[in-house]
Design a protein around this motif. Structure first.
Motif, PDB file in Angstrom:
ATOM      1  N   VAL A  79       0.854  -1.190   0.000  1.00  0.00           N
ATOM      2  CA  VAL A  79       0.000   0.000   0.000  1.00  0.00           C
ATOM      3  C   VAL A  79       0.891   1.242   0.000  1.00  0.00           C
ATOM      4  N   HIS A  80       0.643   2.150  -0.947  1.00  0.00           N
ATOM      5  CA  HIS A  80       1.303   3.462  -0.894  1.00  0.00           C
ATOM      6  C   HIS A  80       0.350   4.403  -0.173  1.00  0.00           C
ATOM      7  N   ALA A  81       0.554   4.552   1.133  1.00  0.00           N
ATOM      8  CA  ALA A  81      -0.372   5.347   1.935  1.00  0.00           C
ATOM      9  C   ALA A  81      -0.578   6.767   1.379  1.00  0.00           C
ATOM     10  N   PRO A  82       0.469   7.459   0.959  1.00  0.00           N
ATOM     11  CA  PRO A  82       0.272   8.855   0.533  1.00  0.00           C
ATOM     12  C   PRO A  82      -0.521   8.990  -0.763  1.00  0.00           C
ATOM     13  N   GLN A  83      -0.653   7.902  -1.487  1.00  0.00           N
ATOM     14  CA  GLN A  83      -1.345   7.991  -2.777  1.00  0.00           C
ATOM     15  C   GLN A  83      -2.868   7.869  -2.646  1.00  0.00           C
ATOM     16  N   TYR A  84      -3.367   7.763  -1.412  1.00  0.00           N
ATOM     17  CA  TYR A  84      -4.811   7.553  -1.233  1.00  0.00           C
ATOM     18  C   TYR A  84      -5.661   8.665  -1.861  1.00  0.00           C
ATOM     19  N   PRO A  94       1.747   5.462 -18.581  1.00  0.00           N
ATOM     20  CA  PRO A  94       2.642   4.386 -18.136  1.00  0.00           C
ATOM     21  C   PRO A  94       3.359   4.764 -16.836  1.00  0.00           C
ATOM     22  N   LEU A  95       3.898   3.766 -16.152  1.00  0.00           N
ATOM     23  CA  LEU A  95       4.481   3.941 -14.821  1.00  0.00           C
ATOM     24  C   LEU A  95       5.406   5.160 -14.707  1.00  0.00           C
ATOM     25  N   GLU A  96       6.384   5.261 -15.625  1.00  0.00           N
ATOM     26  CA  GLU A  96       7.399   6.307 -15.470  1.00  0.00           C
ATOM     27  C   GLU A  96       6.804   7.702 -15.660  1.00  0.00           C
ATOM     28  N   VAL A  97       5.750   7.810 -16.473  1.00  0.00           N
ATOM     29  CA  VAL A  97       5.064   9.094 -16.662  1.00  0.00           C
ATOM     30  C   VAL A  97       4.150   9.372 -15.471  1.00  0.00           C
ATOM     31  N   TRP A  98       3.437   8.327 -15.040  1.00  0.00           N
ATOM     32  CA  TRP A  98       2.527   8.433 -13.880  1.00  0.00           C
ATOM     33  C   TRP A  98       3.282   8.922 -12.639  1.00  0.00           C
ATOM     34  N   LEU A  99       4.494   8.418 -12.426  1.00  0.00           N
ATOM     35  CA  LEU A  99       5.279   8.844 -11.262  1.00  0.00           C
ATOM     36  C   LEU A  99       5.583  10.338 -11.336  1.00  0.00           C
ATOM     37  N   GLU A 100       6.090  10.785 -12.480  1.00  0.00           N
ATOM     38  CA  GLU A 100       6.514  12.182 -12.653  1.00  0.00           C
ATOM     39  C   GLU A 100       5.338  13.139 -12.659  1.00  0.00           C
ATOM     40  N   PRO A 213      13.679   1.079   0.222  1.00  0.00           N
ATOM     41  CA  PRO A 213      14.160   1.700  -1.018  1.00  0.00           C
ATOM     42  C   PRO A 213      13.005   1.674  -2.025  1.00  0.00           C
ATOM     43  N   ARG A 214      12.630   2.830  -2.586  1.00  0.00           N
ATOM     44  CA  ARG A 214      11.423   2.855  -3.449  1.00  0.00           C
ATOM     45  C   ARG A 214      11.531   1.786  -4.541  1.00  0.00           C
ATOM     46  N   PHE A 215      12.566   1.884  -5.333  1.00  0.00           N
ATOM     47  CA  PHE A 215      12.961   0.840  -6.270  1.00  0.00           C
ATOM     48  C   PHE A 215      14.371   1.153  -6.709  1.00  0.00           C
ATOM     49  N   VAL A 216      15.042   0.199  -7.324  1.00  0.00           N
ATOM     50  CA  VAL A 216      16.458   0.409  -7.639  1.00  0.00           C
ATOM     51  C   VAL A 216      16.653   1.695  -8.445  1.00  0.00           C
ATOM     52  N   THR A 240      10.292  -3.198  -1.381  1.00  0.00           N
ATOM     53  CA  THR A 240      10.672  -2.407  -2.546  1.00  0.00           C
ATOM     54  C   THR A 240       9.863  -2.899  -3.740  1.00  0.00           C
ATOM     55  N   HIS A 241      10.043  -2.241  -4.894  1.00  0.00           N
ATOM     56  CA  HIS A 241       9.430  -2.722  -6.138  1.00  0.00           C
ATOM     57  C   HIS A 241      10.474  -3.502  -6.919  1.00  0.00           C
ATOM     58  N   CYS A 242      10.012  -4.489  -7.656  1.00  0.00           N
ATOM     59  CA  CYS A 242      10.945  -5.334  -8.401  1.00  0.00           C
ATOM     60  C   CYS A 242      10.392  -5.635  -9.797  1.00  0.00           C
ATOM     61  N   SER A 243      11.182  -5.328 -10.815  1.00  0.00           N
ATOM     62  CA  SER A 243      10.853  -5.724 -12.204  1.00  0.00           C
ATOM     63  C   SER A 243       9.366  -5.583 -12.505  1.00  0.00           C
ATOM     64  N   GLU A 244       8.848  -4.361 -12.276  1.00  0.00           N
ATOM     65  CA  GLU A 244       7.397  -4.168 -12.409  1.00  0.00           C
ATOM     66  C   GLU A 244       6.950  -4.063 -13.857  1.00  0.00           C
ATOM     67  N   SER A 245       7.678  -3.252 -14.651  1.00  0.00           N
ATOM     68  CA  SER A 245       7.290  -3.012 -16.045  1.00  0.00           C
ATOM     69  C   SER A 245       8.517  -3.214 -16.928  1.00  0.00           C
ATOM     70  N   TYR A 306      -2.550  -2.039 -15.139  1.00  0.00           N
ATOM     71  CA  TYR A 306      -2.296  -0.699 -15.684  1.00  0.00           C
ATOM     72  C   TYR A 306      -0.831  -0.465 -16.052  1.00  0.00           C
ATOM     73  N   PHE A 307       0.085  -1.018 -15.258  1.00  0.00           N
ATOM     74  CA  PHE A 307       1.495  -0.643 -15.420  1.00  0.00           C
ATOM     75  C   PHE A 307       2.417  -1.759 -15.893  1.00  0.00           C
ATOM     76  N   ALA A 308       2.038  -3.005 -15.699  1.00  0.00           N
ATOM     77  CA  ALA A 308       3.008  -4.077 -15.914  1.00  0.00           C
ATOM     78  C   ALA A 308       3.281  -4.338 -17.382  1.00  0.00           C
ATOM     79  N   THR A 328      -2.827  -4.437  -2.775  1.00  0.00           N
ATOM     80  CA  THR A 328      -3.696  -3.596  -3.606  1.00  0.00           C
ATOM     81  C   THR A 328      -2.878  -2.622  -4.440  1.00  0.00           C
ATOM     82  N   ASP A 329      -1.677  -2.257  -3.934  1.00  0.00           N
ATOM     83  CA  ASP A 329      -0.851  -1.215  -4.558  1.00  0.00           C
ATOM     84  C   ASP A 329      -1.602   0.104  -4.707  1.00  0.00           C
ATOM     85  N   VAL A 330      -2.416   0.455  -3.715  1.00  0.00           N
ATOM     86  CA  VAL A 330      -2.994   1.807  -3.706  1.00  0.00           C
ATOM     87  C   VAL A 330      -1.882   2.793  -4.029  1.00  0.00           C
TER      88      VAL A 330
HETATM   89  N1  GUN Z   1       7.626   2.042  -8.781  1.00  0.00           N
HETATM   90  C1  GUN Z   1       8.220   3.032  -8.103  1.00  0.00           C
HETATM   91  N2  GUN Z   1       7.335   3.746  -7.386  1.00  0.00           N
HETATM   92  C2  GUN Z   1       6.147   3.168  -7.591  1.00  0.00           C
HETATM   93  C3  GUN Z   1       4.834   3.440  -7.107  1.00  0.00           C
HETATM   94  O1  GUN Z   1       4.573   4.363  -6.342  1.00  0.00           O
HETATM   95  N3  GUN Z   1       3.850   2.605  -7.544  1.00  0.00           N
HETATM   96  C4  GUN Z   1       4.090   1.572  -8.395  1.00  0.00           C
HETATM   97  N4  GUN Z   1       3.089   0.788  -8.769  1.00  0.00           N
HETATM   98  N5  GUN Z   1       5.309   1.311  -8.868  1.00  0.00           N
HETATM   99  C5  GUN Z   1       6.319   2.107  -8.481  1.00  0.00           C
END
Ligand code: GUN
Ligand code: FE
Length: 455
Positions: A79-84, A94-100, A213-216, A240-245, A306-308, A328-330
């Motif tokens: 759960v990413h609490a701050p993203q609620y 996509p993930l990298e755009v969604w983050l920024e 660590p958020r992700f590598v 941490t996150h691993c090999s998500e997309s 959505y992201f994988a 859930t990956d909120v």
């Molecule tokens: N990878 C790095 N940060 C995040 C995040 O907040 N959510 C998801 N799904 N993947 C990430």
């Protein structure tokens, strides 16, 4: 209301082993003063009548009656609490755009502790009401707001693991939202561990710190190395996150010359108490490393949609012996409900088996042998998560914490409709596929009632 020192008479459903459910019909479960289960008596047990009548005469019996089913509380491993605040929106990139574009600007707002208090309080209350009795939380880079999340979990009675997010890499993290440097990130990580472990409201250890660590891609080599050292020294959980997309996986391959899993292992971040979210693009060697280290995967089927860019090979991971729970990956997943995450896990595995492109012949469309059944999904959402965290939660066995939800099958506002004769197994299947928040009458953590719609 607390069930400490009490005995509950009711129908209990749990899944201690993967692939099978166990129904304890009209059973007695007794709870000690510490909120742990100290006795489970099935209906025909020799001591059943004695225990029932003694508890009854001492006013310690809670008889749930018809239409009530007791399930283990859910364990949400990601759960990413701050993203609620952005739950159910911003899923068009996509993930990298969604983050920024969306996520880093939102998370940066938690420098404001008043905003953090409001947002985190709502999340903790909503997760409990949805039956999530244990949550593994990413917070933000901010130490103060992360302490507030831990405070609110303790105040609300939720079992939780809380991590201050480490993201210090200047190439991937914006200047307005990153750690001041690796040393500052490590110092704040240590400060959070000390704060949670010494918290005066945390004598039972209901809230634990997690090294995060958020992700590598978001971490410098120095931060990863330092966090690995803290993990070895403290034995704390790691998430941490691993090999998500494709992007996230490819970024690490290019920078490190090896996969996320191998990179994390090299830094001492892969251990029995490590939980890796997603892990969609895993080689056989990566899975072997997971098995050898005992690290677990938080399977996040909702956000993977959505992201994988691919479906997590759940069955392959389970058959390899990798430990798996669900998340859930909120807010990458658009709901905080673990019922929904459990269902999406079933749907995703089914679609991986059948395939998705109707222009291909059926025989070439999918990956045979990928589907799972509802018993496996229910196991993963409860016992699987508890096992991943090495916490005594997720089943109704002696020694486990009484972390549970009472499901009111007949709630008129609920979404379960059991019409006609139905076996207990069929009823559980219906609950897994169709229950929603109004069906969750009571939620208990460590025997204490912490939420619920009531009856
Ligand atoms: N990878 C790095 N940060 C995040 C995040 O907040 N959510 C998801 N799904 N993947 C990430
Ligand atoms: Fe995530």
């Amino acid at each position: 209301m607390s069930l400490r020192g009490k005995v509950v008479l009711g129908d209990f459903f749990h899944a201690p082993t993967y692939g099978a459910i166990d129904v304890l019909a009209e059973a007695l479960v007794s709870i000690d003063e510490a909120g742990r289960i100290d006795g489970v008596y099935e209906h025909g047990h020799a001591a059943f009548k004695d225990i029932e009548s003694r508890a009854q005469s001492e006013g310690r019996l809670l008889a749930l009656g018809k239409g009530r089913c007791v399930l283990p509380g859910f364990v949400d491993l990601h759960v990413h609490a701050p993203q609620y605040p952005q739950l159910g929106q911003a899923l068009d990139a996509p993930l990298e755009v969604w983050l920024e574009k969306y996520t880093f600007p939102l998370e940066a707002r938690y420098a404001d502790t008043e905003f953090a208090k409001k947002s985190y309080a709502l999340l903790v209350a909503d997760l409990l009401a949805a039956g999530t009795t244990t949550a593994l939380y990413f917070a933000t880079v901010h130490l103060e707001a992360t302490k507030i999340l831990a405070d609110l979990c303790l105040a609300g009675g939720q079992r939780a693991l809380v991590g201050k997010v480490v993201m210090d890499h200047p190439d991937t993290c914006p200047s307005y939202y990153r750690d001041a440097g690796a040393d500052a990130a490590l110092a704040d990580t240590r400060a959070l561990i000390e704060y949670i472990q010494a918290h005066p409201g945390n004598a039972e250890g209901r809230v634990l710190p997690a090294i995060t660590p958020r992700f590598v891609p978001s971490c410098t080599d120095a931060a990863l190395e330092g966090l690995g050292a803290i993990a070895r020294e403290t034995g704390c959980h790691v998430q941490t996150h691993c090999s998500e997309s494709d992007w996230a996986h490819g970024h690490v391959l290019e920078r490190m010359g090896k996969s996320d899993t191998a990179t994390l292992d090299g830094y001492g971040l892969l251990a029995r108490r490590s939980v890796l979210a997603h892990a969609n693009f895993m080689s056989e060697d990566d899975f072997d490393l997971m098995v050898q280290s005992g690290a677990s995967i938080a399977h996040c089927a909702l956000s993977n949609a959505y992201f994988a860019g691919a479906v997590f090979p759940l069955k392959r991971a389970l058959e390899k012996g990798v430990r798996v729970g669900l998340g859930t990956d909120v807010s990458g997943g658009p709901t905080h409900s673990m019922f929904e995450a459990t269902r999406m896990t079933l749907h995703a595995a089914r679609m991986l088996e059948a395939g998705v492109d109707s222009r291909k012949p059926a025989s070439e469309r999918g990956v045979p042998g990928s589907a799972i059944d509802f018993a496996t999904a229910f196991h993963l959402a409860t016992a699987g998560g508890g096992n991943a965290l090495e916490l005594p939660v997720g089943t109704f066995e002696v020694g486990m914490n009484f972390d549970a939800m009472v499901v009111n099958v007949d709630s008129p506002h609920g979404t379960i409709r059991a019409i006609g004769d139905i076996t207990p197994e069929e009823l559980l299947q219906k609950i897994v596929y169709s229950a929603s928040r109004p069906n969750i009458a009571d939620v208990y953590v460590g025997g204490d009632r912490v939420a619920g719609a009531g009856s």
